[in-house]
Design a protein around this motif. Sequence first.
Motif, mmCIF file in Angstrom:
data_model
loop_
_atom_site.group_PDB
_atom_site.id
_atom_site.type_symbol
_atom_site.label_atom_id
_atom_site.label_comp_id
_atom_site.label_asym_id
_atom_site.label_seq_id
_atom_site.Cartn_x
_atom_site.Cartn_y
_atom_site.Cartn_z
ATOM 1 N N UNK A 39 0.817 -1.208 0.000
ATOM 2 C CA UNK A 39 0.000 0.000 0.000
ATOM 3 C C UNK A 39 0.848 1.254 0.000
ATOM 4 N N UNK A 40 1.908 1.242 0.813
ATOM 5 C CA UNK A 40 2.794 2.405 0.870
ATOM 6 C C UNK A 40 3.493 2.616 -0.469
ATOM 7 N N UNK A 41 3.903 1.503 -1.118
ATOM 8 C CA UNK A 41 4.554 1.598 -2.431
ATOM 9 C C UNK A 41 3.607 2.240 -3.448
ATOM 10 N N UNK A 42 2.354 1.808 -3.424
ATOM 11 C CA UNK A 42 1.383 2.362 -4.366
ATOM 12 C C UNK A 42 1.121 3.831 -4.056
ATOM 13 N N UNK A 43 1.032 4.166 -2.779
ATOM 14 C CA UNK A 43 0.852 5.572 -2.409
ATOM 15 C C UNK A 43 1.975 6.429 -2.977
ATOM 16 N N UNK A 44 3.193 5.916 -2.868
ATOM 17 C CA UNK A 44 4.337 6.679 -3.405
ATOM 18 C C UNK A 44 4.210 6.834 -4.921
ATOM 19 N N UNK A 45 3.722 5.779 -5.588
ATOM 20 C CA UNK A 45 3.527 5.845 -7.039
ATOM 21 C C UNK A 45 2.501 6.910 -7.410
ATOM 22 N N UNK A 46 1.483 7.048 -6.559
ATOM 23 C CA UNK A 46 0.396 7.984 -6.863
ATOM 24 C C UNK A 46 0.681 9.404 -6.382
ATOM 25 N N UNK A 47 1.767 9.586 -5.624
ATOM 26 C CA UNK A 47 2.008 10.899 -5.025
ATOM 27 C C UNK A 47 2.114 11.997 -6.079
ATOM 28 N N UNK A 48 2.850 11.715 -7.148
ATOM 29 C CA UNK A 48 2.978 12.737 -8.191
ATOM 30 C C UNK A 48 1.688 12.858 -8.998
ATOM 31 N N UNK A 49 1.109 11.718 -9.316
ATOM 32 C CA UNK A 49 -0.091 11.704 -10.154
ATOM 33 C C UNK A 49 -1.248 12.450 -9.496
ATOM 34 N N UNK A 50 -1.398 12.283 -8.185
ATOM 35 C CA UNK A 50 -2.518 12.888 -7.461
ATOM 36 C C UNK A 50 -2.092 14.064 -6.590
ATOM 37 N N UNK A 73 1.074 14.958 -0.797
ATOM 38 C CA UNK A 73 2.225 15.399 -0.014
ATOM 39 C C UNK A 73 2.562 14.403 1.092
ATOM 40 N N UNK A 74 1.527 13.850 1.745
ATOM 41 C CA UNK A 74 1.756 12.914 2.848
ATOM 42 C C UNK A 74 0.556 11.982 2.956
ATOM 43 N N UNK A 75 0.747 10.867 3.658
ATOM 44 C CA UNK A 75 -0.339 9.903 3.821
ATOM 45 C C UNK A 75 -0.159 9.137 5.124
ATOM 46 N N UNK A 76 -1.276 8.625 5.648
ATOM 47 C CA UNK A 76 -1.235 7.746 6.818
ATOM 48 C C UNK A 76 -2.339 6.701 6.679
#
Length: 318
Positions: free
Chosen positions: A15-26, A29-32
């Motif tokens: 999940x964290x890996x996917x969040x990092x992938x989506x950080x630029x696309x969406x 800035x941060x997630x929890x």
Amino acid sequence: MMDAGWAEKEQEDTGAKICRELMEKLDIKSYETVAEGLSGDRKFHVETSDGGHFLLRLSDEAEYEQKKAAFDRMRKADSIGIPMCRPVAFGSCDDGRCVYQLLTWCEGRNGEKLLPFLPEMKQYNIGIKAGEILRTIHTIPAPELEPWQKRYFSENDCRIKASSDCGIRIDGSDILLAFVENNRHLLNGRPQCLQHGDYHIGNLMISDAGEVSVIDWELLDFDNYADPWKEFGSIGLTDVHPHFVTGLIRGYFGGEPPLQFWKLLAYYLAVGAVIMVPWAYYLQKDELPYAVKHVKDVLRWFDNFRRDVPEWFCPERL
């Protein structure tokens, strides 16, 4: 074999890996991680670079069509101003292995946790607002469909039969089954509309000011187009708070409901109780005591169907 702890850690890492992938696309800035909820989705509270707060839901690619249908339902509800977790973005990620939904973040507390601590009048007023919201959701018409009674029984007849076949005997279950069989006609000619699908206090967020927002549009039931009054069949699946539920019904109808509503409510609750028993027996054995209790609750609410209005409805206006 991987133990539960390692499996959970691997899921978090993915999940964290996917969040990092989506950080630029969406523009994240941060997630929890968000741990609440019963769905199999991985959920994250994310903040975008412009200070916006959102809920990111991640699902397996096999659920693409189901999640897309839920997202489209949310868009329809959002288009008519329903206070809700608004749909923002939908798509695939992780080389197509994952489906994501980005929804606005609903501030407040979950109604199921908050309601027991509120005064009765506040519970009632929240119910009124929730009923008014539900009535608005139901203004969205269904596409052209087969008659409701045909759709309903084509899916539930085998489930009703399974209740007799599973061999679980509960005091009063014969009364319940007879009521279900003898009142099938109540569904004839019923209208159909868009449904939330799982409308109860646990899927409502309550703000500090007492405003209500609707969350978790994920449950797929009859393609979420059904008799509008079927939506009340979720009553009793969480704790029944009489003042909230009384407000919910009065808010929906703008006053006292017609007698026909009570008859259909009893019917939908009866069928729900009947089919819950074989579901628990065959698929979720640890839920069987709850299913048995629910059968007894429905029989008690309607005094073995000798009364039209359930015992938890507050007849006096608050």
